[in-house]
Design a protein around this motif. Structure first.
Motif, PDB file in Angstrom:
ATOM      1  N   ILE A 251      68.491 -12.725  19.926  1.00 32.37           N
ATOM      2  CA  ILE A 251      68.611 -13.587  21.104  1.00 32.37           C
ATOM      3  C   ILE A 251      67.589 -13.173  22.164  1.00 32.37           C
ATOM      4  O   ILE A 251      66.937 -14.018  22.787  1.00 32.37           O
ATOM      5  CB  ILE A 251      70.038 -13.524  21.685  1.00 32.37           C
ATOM      6  N   GLY A 252      67.402 -11.859  22.350  1.00 32.37           N
ATOM      7  CA  GLY A 252      66.425 -11.368  23.310  1.00 32.37           C
ATOM      8  C   GLY A 252      65.018 -11.825  22.975  1.00 32.37           C
ATOM      9  O   GLY A 252      64.261 -12.241  23.858  1.00 32.37           O
ATOM     10  N   LYS A 253      64.632 -11.763  21.693  1.00 31.77           N
ATOM     11  CA  LYS A 253      63.301 -12.212  21.269  1.00 31.77           C
ATOM     12  C   LYS A 253      63.118 -13.708  21.525  1.00 31.77           C
ATOM     13  O   LYS A 253      62.042 -14.160  21.948  1.00 31.77           O
ATOM     14  CB  LYS A 253      63.085 -11.890  19.796  1.00 31.77           C
ATOM     15  N   GLU A 254      64.160 -14.480  21.262  1.00 33.69           N
ATOM     16  CA  GLU A 254      64.079 -15.930  21.492  1.00 33.69           C
ATOM     17  C   GLU A 254      63.936 -16.234  22.980  1.00 33.69           C
ATOM     18  O   GLU A 254      63.163 -17.114  23.375  1.00 33.69           O
ATOM     19  CB  GLU A 254      65.325 -16.606  20.926  1.00 33.69           C
ATOM     20  N   ILE A 255      64.692 -15.513  23.805  1.00 31.62           N
ATOM     21  CA  ILE A 255      64.609 -15.714  25.251  1.00 31.62           C
ATOM     22  C   ILE A 255      63.225 -15.314  25.756  1.00 31.62           C
ATOM     23  O   ILE A 255      62.640 -15.993  26.615  1.00 31.62           O
ATOM     24  CB  ILE A 255      65.706 -14.897  25.973  1.00 31.62           C
ATOM     25  N   GLU A 256      62.669 -14.239  25.229  1.00 25.20           N
ATOM     26  CA  GLU A 256      61.335 -13.805  25.647  1.00 25.20           C
ATOM     27  C   GLU A 256      60.297 -14.887  25.359  1.00 25.20           C
ATOM     28  O   GLU A 256      59.424 -15.173  26.189  1.00 25.20           O
ATOM     29  CB  GLU A 256      60.955 -12.513  24.932  1.00 25.20           C
ATOM     30  N   SER A 257      60.363 -15.479  24.190  1.00 23.49           N
ATOM     31  CA  SER A 257      59.432 -16.552  23.835  1.00 23.49           C
ATOM     32  C   SER A 257      59.558 -17.732  24.804  1.00 23.49           C
ATOM     33  O   SER A 257      58.558 -18.294  25.266  1.00 23.49           O
ATOM     34  CB  SER A 257      59.696 -17.011  22.398  1.00 23.49           C
ATOM     35  N   LYS A 258      60.790 -18.101  25.121  1.00 22.37           N
ATOM     36  CA  LYS A 258      61.017 -19.203  26.052  1.00 22.37           C
ATOM     37  C   LYS A 258      60.502 -18.865  27.451  1.00 22.37           C
ATOM     38  O   LYS A 258      59.994 -19.737  28.167  1.00 22.37           O
ATOM     39  CB  LYS A 258      62.508 -19.542  26.113  1.00 22.37           C
ATOM     40  N   LEU A 259      60.625 -17.602  27.840  1.00 20.62           N
ATOM     41  CA  LEU A 259      60.190 -17.191  29.171  1.00 20.62           C
ATOM     42  C   LEU A 259      58.675 -17.265  29.330  1.00 20.62           C
ATOM     43  O   LEU A 259      58.174 -17.566  30.418  1.00 20.62           O
ATOM     44  CB  LEU A 259      60.691 -15.777  29.476  1.00 20.62           C
ATOM     45  N   TRP A 260      57.926 -16.979  28.275  1.00 19.05           N
ATOM     46  CA  TRP A 260      56.469 -17.124  28.350  1.00 19.05           C
ATOM     47  C   TRP A 260      56.100 -18.588  28.620  1.00 19.05           C
ATOM     48  O   TRP A 260      55.265 -18.873  29.484  1.00 19.05           O
ATOM     49  CB  TRP A 260      55.824 -16.643  27.052  1.00 19.05           C
TER      50      TRP A 260
END
Length: 326
Positions: A251-260
């Motif tokens: 979930i953290g990796k997915e959120i990081e991608s969305k944040l970029w």
């Protein structure tokens, strides 16, 4: 045994089974970082069926000072926190490398540098009893002022400019300005009272502060980029049932991608909003740009003189990547 007693017993077991983590953030709730922080918490709760609940506390309500967040999370004062990475250099110098003046000036530069810095960030977080869940960028810094900036090398001479860290203070001092380092909470009162002539910050933050009420121009210096990281205390992390941890990492990796993507969109949107409110954007003049690059090189050179081989190798590798880029 009555049904009521059985129900109460099950409720107690459920409460004991649930792991609750306090997630502190200095970000205002309308910032994209804050929005996706809440999304992260919601996703964790949903996908663990409520076994792990993250209680989000934004807008600095827990009173953590920016520069104390790394240590506070290490010591378990909060279980999880958003922290501006370059504000943690007093505890760990590697977190300031990406914010060196003019080292990165756009999102592509930052992605390239992050490919080199990320393993070092992970190691540093572990030394501070933490695990990084996601890291996300803030848009590049502009200079918001109450007049048009001249194109010459001494264009910033004497201007009282708000900065947020040592790098910014040194950078603007070398350009002849009179920087004043202050927390965000003091910026709007300082602009209202005339204490400041300008502020170095991103367009998204300028929108949050309704800068059009105080300032008229924005010079796109793009001299620095900053990032936030969300990390969790390792003791709290270990209390989470082992079978949920890979899920939370995902979930953290997915959120990081969305944040970029959100950062890029927010930068463009914020600029349009500022322009709609009358802020006039311009590029730095040739004289100012040349002087700025000269001073940036001086600051980076001095940084490398007092740094370890770790930082030197990262910057050398990054410069090689930049040269190879088409």
């Amino acid at each position: 045994m009555s049904a009521a007693v059985v129900f109460m017993g099950l409720s107690t077991l459920a409460a004991q089974a649930q792991e609750r983590l306090i997630y502190a953030s200095p970000l205002p709730q309308n910032e994209y970082g804050a929005y996706y922080g809440r999304m992260f918490a919601d996703e964790v709760k949903a996908k663990t069926n409520g076994a792990v609940e993250i209680l989000v506390r934004q807008n600095g309500v827990l009173g953590l000072k920016g520069s104390e967040t790394l240590a506070a999370t290490r010591d378990g004062l909060v279980h999880m926190a958003d922290m501006q990475m370059n504000q943690q250099v007093g505890d760990e110098s590697i977190f300031g490398i990406e914010s060196l003046p003019c080292l990165v000036r756009n999102f592509e530069d930052l992605r390239n540098l992050r490919s080199l810095t990320r393993p070092h960030f992970e190691q540093a977080a572990k030394r501070f009893n933490q695990k990084i869940l996601f890291i996300y960028p803030m848009p590049s810094q502009n200079l918001f002022v109450n007049k048009e900036i001249e194109p010459g090398a001494d264009a910033l001479k004497g201007l009282r400019i708000r900065t947020i860290d040592k790098n910014g203070t040194e950078f603007f001092s070398r350009l002849g300005a009179a920087p004043i380092q202050m927390p965000w909470a003091e910026v709007i009162p300082a602009l209202s009272s005339g204490l400041l002539d300008g502020v170095s910050t991103s367009s998204t933050t300028a929108v949050s502060g309704s800068f059009w009420d105080f300032l008229t121009h924005a010079t796109e210096l793009h001299w620095q980029m900053n990032s936030f990281m969300a990390s969790v205390n390792l003791d709290a992390w270990q209390r989470i049932p082992a079978h949920y941890r890979p899920l939370i990492e995902k979930i953290g990796k997915e959120i990081e991608s969305k944040l970029w993507e959100a950062a890029i969109q927010a930068d463009n949107s914020a600029k349009a909003t500022l322009q709609a409110h009358g802020i006039i954007f311009s590029k730095p003049g040739e004289g100012l740009e040349s002087q700025m690059l000269l001073k940036c090189d001086e600051i980076v050179a001095r940084y490398l003189e007092v740094s370890t081989d770790r930082e030197s190798l990262i910057i050398d590798e990054f410069k090689n990547l930049s040269v190879q880029a088409p």
